[in-house]
Design an enzyme around this catalytic site. Structure first.
Site, PDB file in Angstrom:
ATOM      1  N   ASP A 152      25.745  13.956 -42.395  1.00  0.00           N
ATOM      2  CA  ASP A 152      25.260  15.318 -42.179  1.00  0.00           C
ATOM      3  C   ASP A 152      24.057  15.621 -43.070  1.00  0.00           C
ATOM      4  O   ASP A 152      24.146  15.554 -44.297  1.00  0.00           O
ATOM      5  CB  ASP A 152      26.404  16.288 -42.470  1.00  0.00           C
ATOM      6  CG  ASP A 152      26.149  17.681 -41.953  1.00  0.00           C
ATOM      7  OD1 ASP A 152      24.988  18.091 -41.889  1.00  0.00           O
ATOM      8  OD2 ASP A 152      27.134  18.371 -41.629  1.00  0.00           O
ATOM      9  N   GLY A 199      19.365  18.330 -34.282  1.00  0.00           N
ATOM     10  CA  GLY A 199      18.249  18.206 -33.352  1.00  0.00           C
ATOM     11  C   GLY A 199      16.886  18.319 -34.003  1.00  0.00           C
ATOM     12  O   GLY A 199      15.868  18.393 -33.300  1.00  0.00           O
ATOM     13  N   ASP A 220      25.526  24.015 -34.871  1.00  0.00           N
ATOM     14  CA  ASP A 220      26.981  23.930 -34.749  1.00  0.00           C
ATOM     15  C   ASP A 220      27.506  24.799 -33.610  1.00  0.00           C
ATOM     16  O   ASP A 220      27.058  25.923 -33.403  1.00  0.00           O
ATOM     17  CB  ASP A 220      27.647  24.410 -36.039  1.00  0.00           C
ATOM     18  CG  ASP A 220      27.534  23.408 -37.162  1.00  0.00           C
ATOM     19  OD1 ASP A 220      26.834  22.409 -36.996  1.00  0.00           O
ATOM     20  OD2 ASP A 220      28.149  23.639 -38.221  1.00  0.00           O
TER      21      ASP A 220
END
Length: 395
Positions: A152, A199, A220
Site C-alpha cells: 500500500d 490508480g 477505497d
C-alpha cells in the site's frame, strides 16, 4: 486504506515511450493466471483483526463452500505489525502470537494466506512499513509461508509530495514497487504481488513493469451503493490493460456487510465479474446469511469472473442511467450485464445484433439460473432500481 490526498501526476515522455514495450505482457511467474479470489480483513474488521478472527474466516471459507467455489486467499490487512527486533526483522504484534503457525493452519485447510505492508516507513494505520527493510520483510513473509502481499502506497506519499517534479514523484513510487518486486522474487517463494496505490499515474499502464499481478485502479470502496457505483462504472476503457497474471483491481467486495440491498450487491458482483476483477470478500464469513453466501458462491457468476480467456469486459452502450457491459468468454459466448443506475425500476430494450450477434441467440439468466430459450428480436426487460439483468448469451 484511504489515501487522503491523491496526487495524480503525469508520466514523463520517457516513461510513456516505454509504455508500448511492456503493456499486455503476461507475468512469467505463472501467478494470478486468473483474478485472485479470497477474503481480506479490512472492510469488516478494520483494526480489530487478530489470529482468532483469521482462523475463523479460514474455517468458514471451507464450511460455507467458498473454498470449493474458488475462494483461496485469506488476507490479513493493516495493523498486524509489531516492533522490529535488534536485527531489523519485523515482528507481529500480540494479536498475532505466531504468524508461522497461523499460516500453517490456513494452509492445512487447503487455502493460502496473504499479508500487508507499505513501501513507506509507516502504513496507513501508522504501523511499521517496509522502507529500508524490503529484503528482510520479503524473507520474513516467505519464512512464515505467505502467498500474497498487498503493498500500500500510503506511507510513501510524504516523500512523493516533496518531489521537485511530477516525474520525480512517479520515479519514487515506481522504484519502490520494483524494490519489493525484486525482494519477493529473490525469496524463491511464489507470492502474488498486489499494488495498492489508488490508480495514481495511470498504474494500469505500468503495473506489469514493476511486477504487479494486480493493481488498484481507484480509491477505497465503502459499503454504499454510491461508492461501489462510482468505482465500478469508472472502469470503462481499462480492458486492454488486463489479462492473465496482471489484473485491474477496483477494490474488494462489500457483499454482506449490510450497507446495500440485494439488488445493489448483485450489481456489485455482476460488474466485478464482467471486469475480470479480483473477488476478495470483505464480510464476516462466519456469520453471513444464506443470501450472502448464495451471492458469493454463485458458480455462474464466478465462471464469468474466472473465464479462461482472461478478457476484461467493457461498456458497450449507455443511455442515461442505463448501461450495457459485455465480456467475451472463452467458449465464444458473451456475458452481458444490463445495469440500471437509477434508484427506480426502468425498462430498456437489448438489441443483441448491436452487441455483435448476427442471428438469434440463446440466453441464460445468471442470477435466476434459468435458460431463457432462443431470442430472435430485440429483448425488452424491466431492470430493478440499482439492479442488473445478468445474462450469458451465445449464438
Amino acid at each position: 486504506m484511504r489515501l487522503s490526498t491523491l496526487r495524480v501526476t503525469c508520466l514523463s515522455v520517457a516513461a510513456l515511450s516505454m509504455f508500448g514495450s511492456f503493456i499486455g505482457n503476461a507475468q512469467t511467474d505463472g501467478l494470478a493466471s486468473r483474478p485472485p479470489m479470497g477474503w481480506n480483513s479490512w472492510n469488516h474488521f478494520h483494526r480489530n483483526v487478530d489470529d482468532a478472527a483469521v482462523r475463523a474466516q479460514a474455517d468458514a471459507m471451507v464450511s460455507s463452500g467458498m473454498r470449493d467455489a474458488g475462494y483461496v486467499y485469506v488476507n490479513i490487512d493493516d495493523t498486524w505489525q509489531g516492533e522490529r527486533d535488534a536485527q531489523g526483522n519485523i515482528q507481529a504484534n500480540s494479536r498475532f502470537p505466531d504468524m508461522k503457525a497461523l499460516a500453517d493452519y490456513v494452509h492445512s485447510k487447503g487455502l493460502k494466506i496473504g499479508i500487508y505492508s507499505s513501501p513507506g516507513a509507516l502504513t496507513c494505520a501508522k504501523f511499521a512499513g517496509s522502507l529500508g527493510h524490503e529484503v528482510q520483510d520479503a524473507r520474513t513473509y516467505a519464512a512464515w509461508g505467505m502467498d500474497y502481499l498487498k503493498y500500500d502506497l500510503c506511507g510513501l506519499r510524504e516523500q512523493m509530495k516533496v518531489a521537485a517534479t511530477p516525474e520525480e514523484a512517479h520515479k519514487i513510487m515506481f522504484d519502490a514497487y520494483i524494490k519489493m518486486r525484486d525482494a519477493l522474487k529473490a525469496t524463491g517463494r511464489p507470492i502474488v504481488y498486489s499494488l495498492c496505490q489508488y490508480g495514481n499515474d495511470a498504474v494500469w499502464r505500468w503495473g506489469t513493469e514493476v511486477g504487479g499481478n494486480l493493481w488498484r485502479t481507484t480509491g477505497d470502496i465503502s459499503d454504499k451503493y454510491s461508492s461501489m457505483e462510482a468505482i465500478g462504472f469508472s472502469q470503462a476503457g481499462l480492458a486492454k490493460f488486463a489479462g492473465p497474471g496482471h489484473w485491474n483491481d477496483p477494490d474488494m467486495l462489500e457483499v454482506g456487510n449490510g450497507g446495500m440491498n440485494a439488488d445493489e450487491y448483485r450489481t456489485h458482483m455482476s460488474l466485478w465479474a464482467i471486469l475480470a476483477a479480483p473477488l476478495l470478500a470483505g464480510n464476516d464469513l462466519s456469520t453471513m446469511t444464506a443470501e450472502t453466501k448464495a451471492m458469493l458462491t454463485n458458480r455462474d457468476v464466478i465462471a464469468v469472473d474466472q473465464d479462461a480467456a482472461g478478457k476484461q469486459g467493457d461498456r458497450a452502450w449507455v443511455e442515461g442511467p442505463l448501461e450495457i457491459w459485455v465480456r467475451q468468454l472463452a467458449d465464444g459466448s458473451k456475458a452481458v450485464g444490463v445495469f440500471n443506475r437509477h434508484p427506480s425500476p426502468l425498462t430498456t430494450t437489448v438489441d443483441f445484433k448491436a452487441l455483435g450477434f448476427t442471428r438469434a441467440v440463446k440466453a441464460r439468466d445468471i442470477w435466476q439460473g434459468k435458460d431463457m430459450g432462443t431470442i430472435s428480436a430485440p429483448f425488452t426487460a424491466k431492470i430493478p432500481g440499482h439492479g442488473v439483468l445478468f445474462l450469458k448469451v451465445s449464438q
